[in-house]
Design a protein around this motif. Structure first.
Motif, PDB file in Angstrom:
ATOM      1  N   GLN A 123       0.598  -1.161  -0.079  1.00 34.93           N
ATOM      2  CA  GLN A 123      -0.106  -0.015   0.131  1.00 34.93           C
ATOM      3  C   GLN A 123       0.910   1.447   0.121  1.00 34.93           C
ATOM      4  O   GLN A 123       0.238   2.301  -0.286  1.00 34.93           O
ATOM      5  CB  GLN A 123      -0.977  -0.047   0.932  1.00 34.93           C
ATOM      6  N   HIS A 124       2.067   1.285   0.373  1.00 35.44           N
ATOM      7  CA  HIS A 124       2.954   2.283   0.507  1.00 35.44           C
ATOM      8  C   HIS A 124       4.249   2.169  -0.578  1.00 35.44           C
ATOM      9  O   HIS A 124       5.114   2.796  -0.597  1.00 35.44           O
ATOM     10  CB  HIS A 124       3.757   2.462   1.881  1.00 35.44           C
ATOM     11  N   GLY A 125       3.614   1.347  -1.685  1.00 35.55           N
ATOM     12  CA  GLY A 125       4.933   0.991  -2.602  1.00 35.55           C
ATOM     13  C   GLY A 125       6.132   0.447  -2.320  1.00 35.55           C
ATOM     14  O   GLY A 125       7.263   0.649  -2.908  1.00 35.55           O
ATOM     15  N   ALA A 126       6.177  -0.352  -1.317  1.00 35.11           N
ATOM     16  CA  ALA A 126       7.516  -0.992  -0.745  1.00 35.11           C
ATOM     17  C   ALA A 126       7.221  -2.361  -0.562  1.00 35.11           C
ATOM     18  O   ALA A 126       6.128  -3.004  -0.904  1.00 35.11           O
ATOM     19  CB  ALA A 126       7.670  -0.454   0.697  1.00 35.11           C
ATOM     20  N   ARG A 127       8.238  -3.135  -0.392  1.00 35.61           N
ATOM     21  CA  ARG A 127       8.346  -4.600  -0.265  1.00 35.61           C
ATOM     22  C   ARG A 127       9.319  -4.829   0.789  1.00 35.61           C
ATOM     23  O   ARG A 127       9.998  -4.192   1.258  1.00 35.61           O
ATOM     24  CB  ARG A 127       8.616  -5.319  -1.589  1.00 35.61           C
ATOM     25  N   LEU A 128       9.207  -6.218   1.362  1.00 33.53           N
ATOM     26  CA  LEU A 128      10.096  -6.637   2.347  1.00 33.53           C
ATOM     27  C   LEU A 128      11.386  -7.379   1.592  1.00 33.53           C
ATOM     28  O   LEU A 128      11.249  -7.832   0.431  1.00 33.53           O
ATOM     29  CB  LEU A 128       9.489  -8.179   3.014  1.00 33.53           C
ATOM     30  N   GLU A 129      12.476  -7.150   2.094  1.00 29.77           N
ATOM     31  CA  GLU A 129      13.736  -7.337   1.179  1.00 29.77           C
ATOM     32  C   GLU A 129      14.535  -8.497   1.737  1.00 29.77           C
ATOM     33  O   GLU A 129      14.235  -8.997   2.898  1.00 29.77           O
ATOM     34  CB  GLU A 129      14.759  -6.326   1.236  1.00 29.77           C
ATOM     35  N   ALA A 130      15.160  -9.155   0.869  1.00 30.72           N
ATOM     36  CA  ALA A 130      15.992 -10.475   1.202  1.00 30.72           C
ATOM     37  C   ALA A 130      16.677 -10.030   2.592  1.00 30.72           C
ATOM     38  O   ALA A 130      17.605  -8.817   2.420  1.00 30.72           O
ATOM     39  CB  ALA A 130      16.756 -10.955   0.257  1.00 30.72           C
ATOM     40  N   GLY A 131      17.196 -10.809   3.443  1.00 26.96           N
ATOM     41  CA  GLY A 131      18.023 -10.872   4.258  1.00 26.96           C
ATOM     42  C   GLY A 131      17.232 -10.052   5.642  1.00 26.96           C
ATOM     43  O   GLY A 131      17.913 -10.107   6.896  1.00 26.96           O
ATOM     44  N   GLU A 132      16.049  -9.396   5.598  1.00 24.11           N
ATOM     45  CA  GLU A 132      15.289  -8.765   6.683  1.00 24.11           C
ATOM     46  C   GLU A 132      15.050 -10.000   7.744  1.00 24.11           C
ATOM     47  O   GLU A 132      14.489 -11.025   7.440  1.00 24.11           O
ATOM     48  CB  GLU A 132      14.243  -8.146   6.163  1.00 24.11           C
ATOM     49  N   ILE A 133      15.026  -9.571   9.133  1.00 27.48           N
ATOM     50  CA  ILE A 133      14.393 -10.262   9.987  1.00 27.48           C
ATOM     51  C   ILE A 133      13.110  -9.786  10.386  1.00 27.48           C
ATOM     52  O   ILE A 133      12.657  -8.546  10.379  1.00 27.48           O
ATOM     53  CB  ILE A 133      15.407 -10.175  11.168  1.00 27.48           C
ATOM     54  N   ILE A 134      11.975 -10.787  10.338  1.00 24.27           N
ATOM     55  CA  ILE A 134      10.751 -10.182  10.491  1.00 24.27           C
ATOM     56  C   ILE A 134      10.308 -10.971  11.858  1.00 24.27           C
ATOM     57  O   ILE A 134      10.082 -12.308  12.221  1.00 24.27           O
ATOM     58  CB  ILE A 134       9.582 -10.584   9.277  1.00 24.27           C
ATOM     59  N   LEU A 135      10.096  -9.988  12.758  1.00 27.15           N
ATOM     60  CA  LEU A 135       9.541 -10.583  14.026  1.00 27.15           C
ATOM     61  C   LEU A 135       8.021 -10.755  14.055  1.00 27.15           C
ATOM     62  O   LEU A 135       7.369  -9.576  13.875  1.00 27.15           O
ATOM     63  CB  LEU A 135       9.925  -9.737  15.176  1.00 27.15           C
ATOM     64  N   ALA A 136       7.542 -11.852  14.171  1.00 25.93           N
ATOM     65  CA  ALA A 136       6.259 -12.168  13.813  1.00 25.93           C
ATOM     66  C   ALA A 136       4.838 -12.198  14.676  1.00 25.93           C
ATOM     67  O   ALA A 136       3.765 -12.174  14.365  1.00 25.93           O
ATOM     68  CB  ALA A 136       6.123 -13.774  13.160  1.00 25.93           C
ATOM     69  N   GLY A 137       5.344 -11.538  15.917  1.00 30.31           N
ATOM     70  CA  GLY A 137       4.057 -11.466  17.000  1.00 30.31           C
ATOM     71  C   GLY A 137       4.040 -12.605  17.941  1.00 30.31           C
ATOM     72  O   GLY A 137       4.456 -13.587  17.801  1.00 30.31           O
ATOM     73  N   SER A 138       3.675 -12.167  19.240  1.00 33.03           N
ATOM     74  CA  SER A 138       3.989 -13.090  20.311  1.00 33.03           C
ATOM     75  C   SER A 138       2.591 -13.991  20.306  1.00 33.03           C
ATOM     76  O   SER A 138       1.637 -13.434  20.108  1.00 33.03           O
ATOM     77  CB  SER A 138       3.934 -12.068  21.704  1.00 33.03           C
TER      78      SER A 138
END
Length: 261
Positions: free
Chosen positions: A218-233
């Motif tokens: 929605q903001h014209g962006a994407r998640l990039e290779a190598g990024e750490i995604i903390l998924a929620g508790s």
């Protein structure tokens, strides 16, 4: 909606609260017209100032993805924030409690991406295909806005209450383990406090990764290779104080330990 001047002023207040490890009054109490878009704008100003100062972004956190966390906060919409390299600890670390405000611990899984991930129609299967591996993680919550009566606008503005994360040592590819059934037994000073399984996060912990990719689109962006995604508790947050020792047993994904000093 807030003006650009108001957004910049609130971002400055939060930056000072972060520096001084303090707490400011609720944004929504002072600016009831503030929207979710305003809150991400405030977070964005704070993020960009930190990047300009030399901090390195290593990933994103997703919050409020489980019923346990939504009931604990009274907020029913997921949110996200940014994570910098100087906020990452390894299991066994001593963590200075004075660096944070309203310090609590959450039990999570983190995912490291091997390929970029973009919306607008990203599914959990797409997310799993983009994930290199999962690793257990504890999130240290760091809230610079008074807790009572806060809304999603307050939380997002405050970088989704992210303070730090403690990473485990066991890595599993999505095809090596049923991520929905990763367990957690959370202890403080040798006493069990919380239990849960990772399916508590939107029925599958990688669902949050797909949600974030679609949100970024929605903001014209994407998640990039190598990024750490903390998924929620997938447990309620646990309060900690100086002198507390924390241990979380993730069964087949090992144990995380840390101490607050």
């Amino acid at each position: 909606m807030l003006t650009s001047e108001q957004i910049a002023q609130i971002a400055a207040e939060l930056a000072e609260a972060d520096r001084a490890h303090g707490v400011i009054p609720r944004i929504t109490a002072r600016y009831p017209e503030a929207t979710v878009e305003d809150s991400y704008a405030i977070q964005g100003v704070w993020r960009d100032q930190n990047l300009a100062a030399g901090r390195k972004l290593v990933g994103r956190k997703i919050g409020l993805t489980s019923k346990a966390m939504q009931q604990a906060t009274g907020i029913t919409e997921p949110d996200y924030g940014v994570m910098f390299d100087d906020t990452v600890y390894c299991s066994g670390a001593d963590i200075p409690v004075a660096h944070f405000s309203n310090v609590r611990i959450e039990v999570e899984l983190a995912f490291v991406l091997k390929t970029p991930l973009a919306g607008p129609d990203c599914t959990v299967e797409d997310a799993l295909a983009a994930i290199d591996y999962a690793v257990p993680a504890l999130e240290v919550l760091n809230s610079h806005i008074e807790l009572e009566g806060r809304t999603i606008v307050d939380t997002i503005s405050d970088n989704a209450a992210y303070g730090a994360m403690v990473l485990g040592t066991v890595h599993k590819r999505p095809d090596e383990i049923d991520l929905r059934w990763v367990p957690a037994l959370l202890y403080k000073n040798g006493q069990i406090e919380e239990t849960g399984v990772a399916a508590g996060v939107l029925d599958h912990p990688a669902t949050g990764v797909a949600w974030l990719a679609n949100k970024f689109h929605q903001h014209g962006a994407r998640l990039e290779a190598g990024e750490i995604i903390l998924a929620g508790s997938f447990t309620r947050p646990m309060w900690v104080a100086q002198g507390d020792t924390v241990r979380c047993d993730y069964g087949p994904m090992g144990v995380i330990e840390c101490r607050f000093v």
